[in-house]
Design a protein around this motif. Structure first.
Motif, PDB file in Angstrom:
ATOM      1  N   VAL A  35       0.837  -1.200   0.000  1.00  0.00           N
ATOM      2  CA  VAL A  35       0.000   0.000   0.000  1.00  0.00           C
ATOM      3  C   VAL A  35       0.873   1.252   0.000  1.00  0.00           C
ATOM      4  CG1 VAL A  35      -1.729   1.312   1.297  1.00  0.00           C
ATOM      5  CG2 VAL A  35      -1.926  -1.181   1.120  1.00  0.00           C
ATOM      6  N   PHE A  50      -6.072   4.726   2.700  1.00  0.00           N
ATOM      7  CA  PHE A  50      -7.020   4.004   3.539  1.00  0.00           C
ATOM      8  C   PHE A  50      -8.282   4.813   3.828  1.00  0.00           C
ATOM      9  CE2 PHE A  50      -3.264   1.361   4.831  1.00  0.00           C
ATOM     10  CZ  PHE A  50      -3.767   0.163   4.332  1.00  0.00           C
ATOM     11  N   LYS A  54     -10.653   0.546   2.326  1.00  0.00           N
ATOM     12  CA  LYS A  54     -10.452  -0.052   3.651  1.00  0.00           C
ATOM     13  C   LYS A  54      -9.311  -1.053   3.662  1.00  0.00           C
ATOM     14  CE  LYS A  54     -15.258   0.441   5.212  1.00  0.00           C
ATOM     15  NZ  LYS A  54     -16.471  -0.276   5.669  1.00  0.00           N
ATOM     16  N   THR A  55      -9.154  -1.791   2.559  1.00  0.00           N
ATOM     17  CA  THR A  55      -8.136  -2.834   2.499  1.00  0.00           C
ATOM     18  C   THR A  55      -7.391  -2.747   1.172  1.00  0.00           C
ATOM     19  OG1 THR A  55      -9.564  -4.480   1.431  1.00  0.00           O
ATOM     20  CG2 THR A  55      -9.634  -4.357   3.851  1.00  0.00           C
ATOM     21  N   LYS A  56      -6.279  -3.443   1.112  1.00  0.00           N
ATOM     22  CA  LYS A  56      -5.521  -3.529  -0.139  1.00  0.00           C
ATOM     23  C   LYS A  56      -6.358  -4.203  -1.226  1.00  0.00           C
ATOM     24  CE  LYS A  56      -1.325  -5.685  -1.985  1.00  0.00           C
ATOM     25  NZ  LYS A  56      -0.199  -6.592  -1.656  1.00  0.00           N
ATOM     26  N   GLU A  57      -7.148  -5.199  -0.835  1.00  0.00           N
ATOM     27  CA  GLU A  57      -8.005  -5.881  -1.805  1.00  0.00           C
ATOM     28  C   GLU A  57      -9.024  -4.919  -2.423  1.00  0.00           C
ATOM     29  OE1 GLU A  57      -5.938  -8.700   0.549  1.00  0.00           O
ATOM     30  OE2 GLU A  57      -7.285  -7.091   1.211  1.00  0.00           O
ATOM     31  N   ASP A  58      -9.490  -3.964  -1.625  1.00  0.00           N
ATOM     32  CA  ASP A  58     -10.444  -2.974  -2.139  1.00  0.00           C
ATOM     33  C   ASP A  58      -9.820  -2.104  -3.225  1.00  0.00           C
ATOM     34  OD1 ASP A  58     -12.455  -3.858  -0.481  1.00  0.00           O
ATOM     35  OD2 ASP A  58     -12.079  -2.358   1.079  1.00  0.00           O
ATOM     36  N   ALA A 121      -5.414 -14.075  -1.476  1.00  0.00           N
ATOM     37  CA  ALA A 121      -6.150 -12.964  -0.856  1.00  0.00           C
ATOM     38  C   ALA A 121      -7.210 -12.426  -1.812  1.00  0.00           C
ATOM     39  CB  ALA A 121      -5.185 -11.844  -0.459  1.00  0.00           C
ATOM     40  N   ALA A 125     -11.314 -12.456  -1.640  1.00  0.00           N
ATOM     41  CA  ALA A 125     -12.070 -11.204  -1.774  1.00  0.00           C
ATOM     42  C   ALA A 125     -13.106 -11.311  -2.885  1.00  0.00           C
ATOM     43  CB  ALA A 125     -11.123 -10.047  -2.040  1.00  0.00           C
TER      44      ALA A 125
END
Length: 230
Positions: A35, A50, A54-58, A121, A125
Motif C-alpha cells: 500500500v 485508507f 479499507k483494504t488492499k483488496e479494495d 487474498a 475477496a
C-alpha cells in the motif's frame, strides 16, 4: 457549487489511486505490491489511501460496490411482462456483445483473472464479492415476488443465475489467457450462454414476471415448488 467541486476532487483522487494501484498490480502481481508503494505512485499518504479504500483488496476491486448491485438493478428495472431470467439474460448478452466489464468481458479481463488466480487474498475477496452480489440479487427477487421470509426460491434463483454467469465468464477468461482470439471466443460464449439461460428458463420458467398492472404476483405457497428434475 463548492460542495460539488469537493466531491468531484474526491472522486478524481479515488480514481487516481485505484488506477495507480492497478498499474502496479498488473506489472508486479498483487501480492508483490505494498500500500505504501501505491501511495507513493499516486502522490498521496498511506492514510489517504485508507481513507478511500479499507483494504488492499479494495484497491484491486474498486468497482465492487457497483458490481454487487448490478444484477439486482436489472431485476428492478425489467420491463412489464419480462421475467427475471429474461432480464438477466438480456443484460448478460449485452455485456458480452459490447465487451463491458460488468461481467468480466472488457479489455484486460484476462489479466484481471490471472491476477486473481495467482493471489489467495484476491480469490477470497472475489468470493466475498460474489456472495454479496447473490445477496443483493436475492433481496431484489424477494421484493419483486413479495416472497415470504421463509421462501428460499429467491436465494436459489439468485445462486443459480449468478453461478451460471460465473462459469461462462471464467471459461471466456481461460481462453483469453491461453491466447485465443476474441473473434472466436465471443460467438462461442454467446452460444453457450443461450444454452445455459435456456436451461435456467426451463427450470425457473416465468418466475418473477412483472404483471401489466406494474405489480408482481405473489408466488404460490411453499407446497408448489419448481420442478426439481432440472
Amino acid at each position: 457549487m463548492d460542495e460539488g467541486l469537493r466531491e468531484r476532487k474526491k472522486r478524481e483522487t479515488r480514481q487516481r489511486i485505484a488506477d495507480m494501484a492497478m498499474g502496479l498490480f498488473m506489472a508486479r502481481g498483487f501480492d508483490n505490491v505494498t500500500v505504501a508503494e501505491v501511495a507513493r505512485a499516486a502522490d498521496v499518504s498511506v492514510n489517504t489511501v485508507f481513507n478511500y479504500f479499507k483494504t488492499k483488496e479494495d484497491l484491486f476491486l474498486d468497482r465492487s460496490a457497483m458490481v454487487e448491485v448490478m444484477p439486482a438493478e436489472v431485476v428492478r428495472e425489467r420491463a412489464t411482462g419480462e421475467s427475471v431470467i429474461a432480464a438477466l439474460r438480456r443484460d448478460f448478452l449485452d455485456a458480452l456483445d459490447t465487451r463491458h466489464w460488468r461481467y468480466g468481458f472488457g479489455d484486460g479481463s484476462d489479466v484481471f483473472a490471472k491476477l486473481v488466480s495467482d493471489s489467495p487474498a484476491l480469490t477470497s475477496a472475489m468470493l466475498q464479492m460474489h456472495m454479496e452480489r447473490e445477496r443483493a440479487l436475492a433481496e431484489a427477487l424477494m421484493e419483486a415476488t413479495d416472497a415470504d421470509p421463509d421462501d428460499l426460491r429467491p436465494w436459489l434463483v439468485a445462486t443459480q443465475v449468478l453461478n451460471t454467469t460465473r462459469v461462462l465468464t471464467a471459461h471466456a477468461a481461460r481462453r483469453m489467457m491461453a491466447g485465443e482470439d476474441w473473434a472466436r471466443i465471443g460467438p462461442d460464449i454467446r452460444e453457450q450462454a443461450e444454452i445455459a439461460f435456456g436451461l435456467l428458463e426451463r427450470g425457473v420458467g416465468d418466475y418473477g414476471a412483472r404483471s401489466g398492472a406494474g405489480q408482481d404476483e405473489k408466488p404460490p405457497s411453499s407446497a408448489a415448488r419448481p420442478n426439481s428434475s432440472t
